[in-house]
Design a protein around this motif. Structure first.
Motif, PDB file in Angstrom:
ATOM      1  N   GLY A 116       0.783  -1.217   0.000  1.00  0.00           N
ATOM      2  CA  GLY A 116       0.000   0.000   0.000  1.00  0.00           C
ATOM      3  C   GLY A 116       0.819   1.273   0.000  1.00  0.00           C
ATOM      4  N   ALA A 117       2.093   1.172  -0.382  1.00  0.00           N
ATOM      5  CA  ALA A 117       2.972   2.341  -0.352  1.00  0.00           C
ATOM      6  C   ALA A 117       2.623   3.326  -1.468  1.00  0.00           C
ATOM      7  N   GLN A 118       2.782   4.595  -1.163  1.00  0.00           N
ATOM      8  CA  GLN A 118       2.688   5.634  -2.177  1.00  0.00           C
ATOM      9  C   GLN A 118       4.061   5.799  -2.830  1.00  0.00           C
ATOM     10  N   LYS A 119       4.113   6.493  -3.934  1.00  0.00           N
ATOM     11  CA  LYS A 119       5.371   6.628  -4.659  1.00  0.00           C
ATOM     12  C   LYS A 119       6.471   7.216  -3.786  1.00  0.00           C
ATOM     13  N   GLU A 120       6.092   8.130  -2.923  1.00  0.00           N
ATOM     14  CA  GLU A 120       7.108   8.785  -2.102  1.00  0.00           C
ATOM     15  C   GLU A 120       7.536   7.939  -0.904  1.00  0.00           C
ATOM     16  N   ASP A 121       6.888   6.771  -0.699  1.00  0.00           N
ATOM     17  CA  ASP A 121       7.177   5.946   0.478  1.00  0.00           C
ATOM     18  C   ASP A 121       7.947   4.670   0.162  1.00  0.00           C
ATOM     19  N   VAL A 122       8.277   4.418  -1.102  1.00  0.00           N
ATOM     20  CA  VAL A 122       8.815   3.110  -1.481  1.00  0.00           C
ATOM     21  C   VAL A 122      10.302   2.956  -1.187  1.00  0.00           C
ATOM     22  N   ALA A 123      11.050   4.019  -0.993  1.00  0.00           N
ATOM     23  CA  ALA A 123      12.502   3.932  -0.837  1.00  0.00           C
ATOM     24  C   ALA A 123      12.891   3.395   0.538  1.00  0.00           C
ATOM     25  N   ILE A 124      13.803   2.402   0.548  1.00  0.00           N
ATOM     26  CA  ILE A 124      14.380   1.879   1.793  1.00  0.00           C
ATOM     27  C   ILE A 124      15.869   1.641   1.572  1.00  0.00           C
ATOM     28  N   GLU A 125      16.610   1.474   2.674  1.00  0.00           N
ATOM     29  CA  GLU A 125      18.033   1.145   2.619  1.00  0.00           C
ATOM     30  C   GLU A 125      18.315   0.012   3.590  1.00  0.00           C
ATOM     31  N   LEU A 126      19.301  -0.838   3.242  1.00  0.00           N
ATOM     32  CA  LEU A 126      19.662  -1.950   4.117  1.00  0.00           C
ATOM     33  C   LEU A 126      21.157  -1.935   4.406  1.00  0.00           C
ATOM     34  N   GLN A 127      21.478  -2.140   5.690  1.00  0.00           N
ATOM     35  CA  GLN A 127      22.861  -2.227   6.146  1.00  0.00           C
ATOM     36  C   GLN A 127      23.339  -3.667   6.008  1.00  0.00           C
ATOM     37  N   TYR A 128      24.554  -3.838   5.468  1.00  0.00           N
ATOM     38  CA  TYR A 128      25.189  -5.158   5.401  1.00  0.00           C
ATOM     39  C   TYR A 128      26.165  -5.296   6.571  1.00  0.00           C
ATOM     40  N   PRO A 129      26.643  -6.504   6.856  1.00  0.00           N
ATOM     41  CA  PRO A 129      27.532  -6.707   8.016  1.00  0.00           C
ATOM     42  C   PRO A 129      28.957  -6.224   7.748  1.00  0.00           C
ATOM     43  N   SER A 130      29.099  -4.967   7.382  1.00  0.00           N
ATOM     44  CA  SER A 130      30.384  -4.317   7.151  1.00  0.00           C
ATOM     45  C   SER A 130      30.146  -2.815   7.281  1.00  0.00           C
ATOM     46  N   LEU A 131      31.212  -2.048   7.133  1.00  0.00           N
ATOM     47  CA  LEU A 131      31.071  -0.592   7.213  1.00  0.00           C
ATOM     48  C   LEU A 131      30.797   0.040   5.850  1.00  0.00           C
ATOM     49  N   GLN A 132      30.504  -0.786   4.861  1.00  0.00           N
ATOM     50  CA  GLN A 132      30.313  -0.278   3.511  1.00  0.00           C
ATOM     51  C   GLN A 132      28.922   0.353   3.336  1.00  0.00           C
ATOM     52  N   PRO A 133      28.716   1.109   2.241  1.00  0.00           N
ATOM     53  CA  PRO A 133      27.436   1.812   2.042  1.00  0.00           C
ATOM     54  C   PRO A 133      26.239   0.864   2.057  1.00  0.00           C
ATOM     55  N   ARG A 134      25.094   1.383   2.459  1.00  0.00           N
ATOM     56  CA  ARG A 134      23.864   0.595   2.461  1.00  0.00           C
ATOM     57  C   ARG A 134      23.325   0.461   1.039  1.00  0.00           C
ATOM     58  N   GLU A 135      22.604  -0.637   0.804  1.00  0.00           N
ATOM     59  CA  GLU A 135      22.016  -0.852  -0.520  1.00  0.00           C
ATOM     60  C   GLU A 135      20.636  -0.207  -0.575  1.00  0.00           C
ATOM     61  N   ARG A 136      20.328   0.403  -1.709  1.00  0.00           N
ATOM     62  CA  ARG A 136      19.035   1.063  -1.906  1.00  0.00           C
ATOM     63  C   ARG A 136      18.052   0.115  -2.601  1.00  0.00           C
ATOM     64  N   PHE A 137      16.865   0.012  -2.039  1.00  0.00           N
ATOM     65  CA  PHE A 137      15.769  -0.779  -2.591  1.00  0.00           C
ATOM     66  C   PHE A 137      14.546   0.117  -2.759  1.00  0.00           C
ATOM     67  N   GLU A 138      13.574  -0.355  -3.538  1.00  0.00           N
ATOM     68  CA  GLU A 138      12.242   0.223  -3.542  1.00  0.00           C
ATOM     69  C   GLU A 138      11.244  -0.893  -3.273  1.00  0.00           C
ATOM     70  N   LEU A 139      10.248  -0.607  -2.449  1.00  0.00           N
ATOM     71  CA  LEU A 139       9.228  -1.596  -2.090  1.00  0.00           C
ATOM     72  C   LEU A 139       8.230  -1.720  -3.241  1.00  0.00           C
ATOM     73  N   VAL A 140       8.660  -2.469  -4.264  1.00  0.00           N
ATOM     74  CA  VAL A 140       7.853  -2.631  -5.471  1.00  0.00           C
ATOM     75  C   VAL A 140       7.847  -4.097  -5.882  1.00  0.00           C
ATOM     76  N   ILE A 195      28.719  -3.673  14.497  1.00  0.00           N
ATOM     77  CA  ILE A 195      29.903  -3.583  13.640  1.00  0.00           C
ATOM     78  C   ILE A 195      30.926  -2.635  14.243  1.00  0.00           C
ATOM     79  N   GLU A 196      30.477  -1.469  14.671  1.00  0.00           N
ATOM     80  CA  GLU A 196      31.391  -0.471  15.232  1.00  0.00           C
ATOM     81  C   GLU A 196      32.016  -0.958  16.537  1.00  0.00           C
ATOM     82  N   ASP A 197      31.338  -1.840  17.254  1.00  0.00           N
ATOM     83  CA  ASP A 197      31.890  -2.403  18.490  1.00  0.00           C
ATOM     84  C   ASP A 197      32.852  -3.567  18.223  1.00  0.00           C
ATOM     85  N   GLY A 198      33.021  -3.949  16.959  1.00  0.00           N
ATOM     86  CA  GLY A 198      33.949  -5.025  16.611  1.00  0.00           C
ATOM     87  C   GLY A 198      33.387  -6.423  16.745  1.00  0.00           C
ATOM     88  N   VAL A 199      32.088  -6.528  17.033  1.00  0.00           N
ATOM     89  CA  VAL A 199      31.473  -7.841  17.245  1.00  0.00           C
ATOM     90  C   VAL A 199      31.507  -8.685  15.976  1.00  0.00           C
TER      91      VAL A 199
END
Length: 505
Positions: A179-203, A275-279
């Motif tokens: 039921g997302a509107q166009k302006e609500d579909v963007a999400i980001e996910l953190q991976y188990p590293s310090l690298q950039p998050r991946e961008r998804f759309e809920l579509v 991740i930042e705690d070194g776990v």
């Protein structure tokens, strides 16, 4: 290789069942040693070395439920599938064929056979004896290092990888979900590293990446592989855990978009703190293998972003020639390289006719070995290069250091780098089901350069059926064992069939 269109399809197919019988011979218990006099005092250096040796043990990792998945693909010449979409569905079904390996805490070490000493160069069998074992009888390479230190040194904004939104988005004619509107579909996910998050759309879109399913699976893989029980509790708690909240919010009868996005945000922040705690780094250092389900998932991510959008390019076959395409799927490759060959991270794997590079990437990720491939079909080579680039970036996102991958173009009979790699190879794969007789004969002559003990896995035997053919070079240099694979292990048929393991004499 799956095209992530049907939600959850990877987990509805029962894994192929293979019965493996082993005979265990129990040795008589050795006589009790006689009491020895007290040892002389050791030097400081030897005492320190013993102290370090006795105190170094990997941290226990958290046992977790077994997950069905694993996709194995070998890419080399083979009878073409009549429908590339059918090939994609087969790859998705095959992804469910392997279960998650035992956690590090369940691993036990097997003693080396004292009566089999190495004679100067390491044979495949002697390397097998160096591996540690798991409670279920599988082997683990104790020398495999999983952590990619660069992934935890800091956020690399220049890291180039294909975000899911570049494949499945509103712009790509997909439709919003939950039921997302166009302006609500963007999400980001953190991976188990310090690298950039991946961008998804809920579509949602046919044969497109399913952001809802992918998000839940990423969270589950992180919790079950990178964290112990206590650390994973906020993720896995059956009542209030993040996984439960994500599943409940995405339920078709509920469709709680705000709840789903809130749980994802909490996941991102919680994981980043660990991740930042070194776990995560400490836990990776204690591991020596990846669950097959995670190996399959990462390889699926790479394929879905590089090959799947252009899969029609692989349908340009030339029947009756060596320019044909087919795949050995993930479970088949795990069975061969891990279960039968017991390959280790210090060995060399070569795939002759490597297609889009799936098997080479799997060997590098699952085993950590040096991996070589060579392909002559131009479209497959282009896709292989795209996969190799995305594979390197994806491995960084997951904080994993795979083995080195070398993908060559052209005729492997004329490729100098491949000829040199063959001289060092421990396992060679040749998907030669549809190779011409001339090409198979040429391969036998190439095998003259293999070192003794090297294993060659093929779909057709390199040894003539008649024992009276005195000119058969294959029978002179190879000992051949015929094996059988079950249904669901190759892309061009649902049926099982034979394959051959040849050992260089």
């Amino acid at each position: 290789m799956p095209l992530l269109g049907g939600k959850g399809n990877k987990f509805k197919v029962d894994p192929p069942k293979i019965r493996i019988e082993k005979v265990v011979v129990e040795r008589p218990a050795p006589p009790k040693p006689k009491p020895k006099p007290s040892p002389k005092p050791r030097s400081r250096s030897s005492a320190a070395a013993a102290s370090v040796s006795s105190s170094s043990s990997p941290a226990a990792s958290r046992p977790s439920p077994r997950l069905p998945s694993v996709r194995h693909d070998s890419n080399s010449p083979h009878p073409p599938s009549s429908d590339e979409r059918r090939l994609a569905r087969k790859r998705k079904a095959a992804s469910a064929a392997a279960s998650r390996p035992s956690p590090a805490s369940d691993r036990v070490a097997f003693d080396k056979d004292s009566d089999n000493e190495d004679d100067g160069w390491m044979s495949l069998d002697s390397r097998k004896r160096q591996r540690q074992g798991t409670a279920d009888g599988r082997f683990v390479d104790p020398n495999r290092k999983l952590r990619n230190s660069r992934a935890f040194e800091g956020r690399n904004e220049q890291l180039q990888f294909i975000h899911a939104v570049q494949v499945a988005s509103l712009e790509a004619k997909c439709v919003p979900v939950m039921g997302a509107q166009k302006e609500d579909v963007a999400i980001e996910l953190q991976y188990p590293s310090l690298q950039p998050r991946e961008r998804f759309e809920l579509v949602w879109g046919k044969d497109k990446i399913d952001a809802v399913e992918a998000s839940i699976r990423i969270v589950r893989h992180v919790a079950e592989t990178y964290l112990n029980d206590e650390e994973a509790e906020p993720f896995t708690n059956q009542h209030s855990g993040l996984i439960r909240r994500l599943e409940k919010a995405s339920n078709r009868n509920i469709q709680d978009l705000a709840g789903f996005k809130a749980a994802l945000q909490e996941y991102n922040e919680t994981l980043l703190g660990l991740i930042e705690d070194g776990v995560v780094e400490r836990n990776l250092d204690a591991m020596h293998e990846l669950p097959r389900s995670l190996v399959a998932f990462i390889l699926d991510q790479v394929y879905d972003r590089t090959v799947a959008p252009k899969v029609e390019l692989l349908s340009k076959y030339e029947n009756g020639t060596d320019y044909v395409y087919g795949e050995l799927l993930h479970p088949f490759i795990s069975k061969i390289l891990v279960e039968q060959m017991s390959m280790t991270s210090d060995q060399v794997f070569v795939d002759l006719g490597s297609g889009v590079g799936n098997v080479c990437l799997q060997a590098a990720l699952e085993i950590g070995c040096e991996s070589w491939g060579c392909e002559m079909m131009e479209n497959a080579c282009n896709l292989a290069e795209a996969q190799a680039k995305e594979f390197a970036a994806r491995s960084m996102l997951w904080g994993i250091k795979p083995g080195k991958v070398h993908l060559e173009r052209g005729d492997f009979r004329k490729n100098t780098a491949i000829h040199e790699a063959l001289k060092r190879a421990d396992v060679v794969l040749v998907n030669n089901k549809a190779f011409t007789s001339q090409l198979n004969d040429d391969l036998v002559r190439m095998f003259l350069d293999l070192k003794p003990g090297c294993k060659v896995v093929s779909l057709r035997s390199f040894v003539a059926e008649s024992n009276h053919n005195i000119n058969d070079v294959g029978s002179t240099i190879l000992n051949v064992e015929e094996c059988a694979y079950p249904e669901g292990y190759v892309s061009w048929t649902n049926a099982g069939g034979p394959y051959f393991i040849s050992t260089r004499k």
